[in-house]
Design a protein around this motif. Structure first.
Motif, PDB file in Angstrom:
ATOM      1  N   CYS A  79       0.849  -1.180   0.000  1.00  0.00           N
ATOM      2  CA  CYS A  79       0.000   0.000   0.000  1.00  0.00           C
ATOM      3  C   CYS A  79       0.891   1.239   0.000  1.00  0.00           C
ATOM      4  O   CYS A  79       1.956   1.242   0.629  1.00  0.00           O
ATOM      5  N   ILE A  80       0.469   2.254  -0.735  1.00  0.00           N
ATOM      6  CA  ILE A  80       1.230   3.502  -0.815  1.00  0.00           C
ATOM      7  C   ILE A  80       0.304   4.661  -0.490  1.00  0.00           C
ATOM      8  O   ILE A  80      -0.730   4.836  -1.124  1.00  0.00           O
ATOM      9  N   ASN A  81       0.683   5.453   0.512  1.00  0.00           N
ATOM     10  CA  ASN A  81      -0.051   6.672   0.859  1.00  0.00           C
ATOM     11  C   ASN A  81       0.941   7.822   0.815  1.00  0.00           C
ATOM     12  O   ASN A  81       1.830   7.922   1.661  1.00  0.00           O
ATOM     13  N   LEU A  96       7.322   1.416  -4.135  1.00  0.00           N
ATOM     14  CA  LEU A  96       7.441   1.283  -2.686  1.00  0.00           C
ATOM     15  C   LEU A  96       8.813   1.746  -2.197  1.00  0.00           C
ATOM     16  O   LEU A  96       8.921   2.397  -1.148  1.00  0.00           O
ATOM     17  N   LYS A  97       9.856   1.424  -2.955  1.00  0.00           N
ATOM     18  CA  LYS A  97      11.196   1.889  -2.586  1.00  0.00           C
ATOM     19  C   LYS A  97      11.323   3.399  -2.751  1.00  0.00           C
ATOM     20  O   LYS A  97      11.940   4.080  -1.933  1.00  0.00           O
ATOM     21  N   LEU A  98      10.738   3.922  -3.837  1.00  0.00           N
ATOM     22  CA  LEU A  98      10.805   5.358  -4.089  1.00  0.00           C
ATOM     23  C   LEU A  98      10.208   6.152  -2.931  1.00  0.00           C
ATOM     24  O   LEU A  98      10.757   7.182  -2.517  1.00  0.00           O
ATOM     25  N   TYR A  99       9.084   5.667  -2.398  1.00  0.00           N
ATOM     26  CA  TYR A  99       8.378   6.406  -1.356  1.00  0.00           C
ATOM     27  C   TYR A  99       8.629   5.850   0.046  1.00  0.00           C
ATOM     28  O   TYR A  99       7.852   6.119   0.965  1.00  0.00           O
ATOM     29  N   LYS A 100       9.694   5.085   0.217  1.00  0.00           N
ATOM     30  CA  LYS A 100       9.887   4.398   1.497  1.00  0.00           C
ATOM     31  C   LYS A 100      10.120   5.354   2.670  1.00  0.00           C
ATOM     32  O   LYS A 100       9.863   5.006   3.827  1.00  0.00           O
ATOM     33  N   LYS A 101      10.583   6.572   2.395  1.00  0.00           N
ATOM     34  CA  LYS A 101      10.813   7.541   3.471  1.00  0.00           C
ATOM     35  C   LYS A 101       9.558   8.337   3.815  1.00  0.00           C
ATOM     36  O   LYS A 101       9.529   9.035   4.822  1.00  0.00           O
ATOM     37  N   PHE A 102       8.537   8.244   2.974  1.00  0.00           N
ATOM     38  CA  PHE A 102       7.386   9.120   3.152  1.00  0.00           C
ATOM     39  C   PHE A 102       6.587   8.822   4.417  1.00  0.00           C
ATOM     40  O   PHE A 102       6.134   9.772   5.084  1.00  0.00           O
ATOM     41  N   PRO A 103       6.354   7.547   4.799  1.00  0.00           N
ATOM     42  CA  PRO A 103       5.619   7.313   6.050  1.00  0.00           C
ATOM     43  C   PRO A 103       6.280   7.992   7.241  1.00  0.00           C
ATOM     44  O   PRO A 103       5.591   8.532   8.119  1.00  0.00           O
TER      45      PRO A 103
END
Length: 428
Positions: A306-308, A360-367
């Motif tokens: 899941c990506i938020n 998922l790797k690209l946005y892994k820091k976003f959470p």
């Protein structure tokens, strides 16, 4: 029934049904087991499907699937208790086939998808809970469902975010509070024409609207609104670890959200026909468990896919694509008559090559970036106060616009804004 299946799939959500559909079309013996009374009976996803992954598998699916509306209008609001500042975007590019998205009601949509799997040759058994996996000599070789032991060459785990089967296998530990959010949603019935008038939509068109700030009482999370054909899906999602700091319960957050001056006119005279709550995976890349073992694969929400990223929330397109990758790995294993972890690791390779793992790797820091409380408290307040200064005229002498803006910036702190901006850009 077959004495031994090629694949048993646990869960008839979009991931489980797509995996069953692909495998059955290739002639494999497939059994899908769903603990709900019917596929979709336990799913309450906010309700948006990005079409690209399913379009590859079932071309033109939207012509026959029970989709609600094609999203042609995107809205994002920063909201306080008394005001809201909204970005409103509409474009023909949002409606291009294969790049479009649809609002869906999962009870209807999941039933249709499960029926497609059955038409392809898969067997579906609803109303049965899988309590345990059959494991012999370290290899998963079936499931224990009720009083029955059912054998298979592979088991595909698609039982949702709180996957006890993946946990029992040792693929992951118990979910941590910061990894999941609690979502609560109402489906509010309204006439089709009323929805189109209130949201400035043409027939068949829909709106997707995300909110940050007061909907979750300033805690990490947000509100959402999706227009269906003759109803609105309205809800909030709040990170579990942050709920203990909240002065409000989830139920109270949703009630206050419904009563907000920006929301109440949109749902006026509507009738609530459904209320549901659910856990939502939130931690992205960092919560992905072990995905492959001897005779077993984990897909969809059970895998944490899941990506938020604040302005977009994605889950179903990742679930469907992971199901396709898992099915391809099982088909290859069947051709080799080898269902070992080494052979089924083709699934991991396909994931790594796909948009799933790359995104998922690209946005892994976003959470981690979203754990910043200023995003849900000070920034909505700052932006709406700026809007007050721009649009409220009371007869007092005006001040230079830049001076007005800077006084609000200083309340948050210019360096805080700069640091948060840099972190946000890096996280994206």
């Amino acid at each position: 029934m077959s004495e031994k299946y090629d694949a048993i799939i646990v869960g008839a959500g979009v991931a489980g049904s797509v995996a069953g559909y692909i495998l059955a079309k290739e002639g494999l013996e497939v059994l899908i087991i769903e603990r709900g009374n019917f596929a979709g009976s336990k799913n309450m996803t906010g309700g948006r499907l990005y079409s690209h992954s399913l379009e590859k598998i079932i071309p033109d699916f939207a012509k026959e699937a029970p989709v609600e509306r094609k999203v042609t209008r995107e809205k994002i609001s920063m909201m306080t208790e008394t005001s809201a500042m909204t970005i409103d975007y509409s474009s023909e590019s949002l409606a291009v086939q294969g790049k479009d998205s649809y609002t869906v009601l999962r009870a209807d949509f999941d039933q249709w998808l499960a029926e497609k799997a059955e038409e392809a040759g898969a067997q579906l058994i609803p109303g049965i809970r899988v309590d345990e996996l059959l494991v012999k000599d370290g290899k998963v070789c079936g499931v224990i469902a009720g009083e029955d032991e059912l054998e298979s060459e592979t088991v595909i785990i698609a039982d949702g975010v709180n996957s006890l089967l993946a946990q029992k296998l040792g693929f992951r530990g118990e979910l941590k509070p910061h990894e999941v959010a609690v979502g609560a949603k109402e489906v509010i019935e309204l006439d089709e024409s009323v929805i189109e008038d209130r949201f400035q939509l043409n027939k068949g068109e829909g709106a997707a609207w995300l909110f940050a700030g007061s909907p979750t009482a300033g805690r990490i999370g947000g509100g959402f609104l999706y227009t269906n054909k003759s109803s609105i899906s309205l809800g909030i999602v709040c990170t579990l670890s942050d709920l203990e700091k909240s002065p409000k319960t989830v139920a109270q957050m949703l009630e206050d959200f419904k009563s907000h001056s920006s929301i109440q006119p949109l749902i006026k005279d509507g009738k609530m026909v459904e209320y549901s709550a659910h856990l939502v995976p939130e931690a992205g890349y960092h919560m992905i468990p072990k995905l492959v073992g001897d005779g077993v694969l984990v897909i969809g929400d059970a895998a944490g896919f899941c990506i938020n990223i604040g302005y977009a929330v994605r889950g179903m397109d990742l679930a469907i694509a992971s199901a396709e990758a898992a099915a391809k790995a099982v088909i290859e294993a069947k051709a080799k008559s080898n269902f070992s972890e080494a052979t089924l690791s083709k699934y991991q390779s396909l994931l790594d090559e796909s948009f799933i793992m790359q995104d998922l790797k690209l946005y892994k820091k976003f959470p981690h970036f979203m754990e910043n409380e200023r995003i849900f408290n000070q920034y909505p307040e700052m932006v709406t106060r700026m809007m007050d200064d721009m649009f409220v005229i009371d007869g007092t002498p005006s001040k230079p616009l830049m001076s007005n803006m800077m006084q609000h910036v200083k309340q948050v702190g210019l360096m805080n804004i700069i640091k948060d901006g840099i972190k946000g850009v890096r996280a994206l």
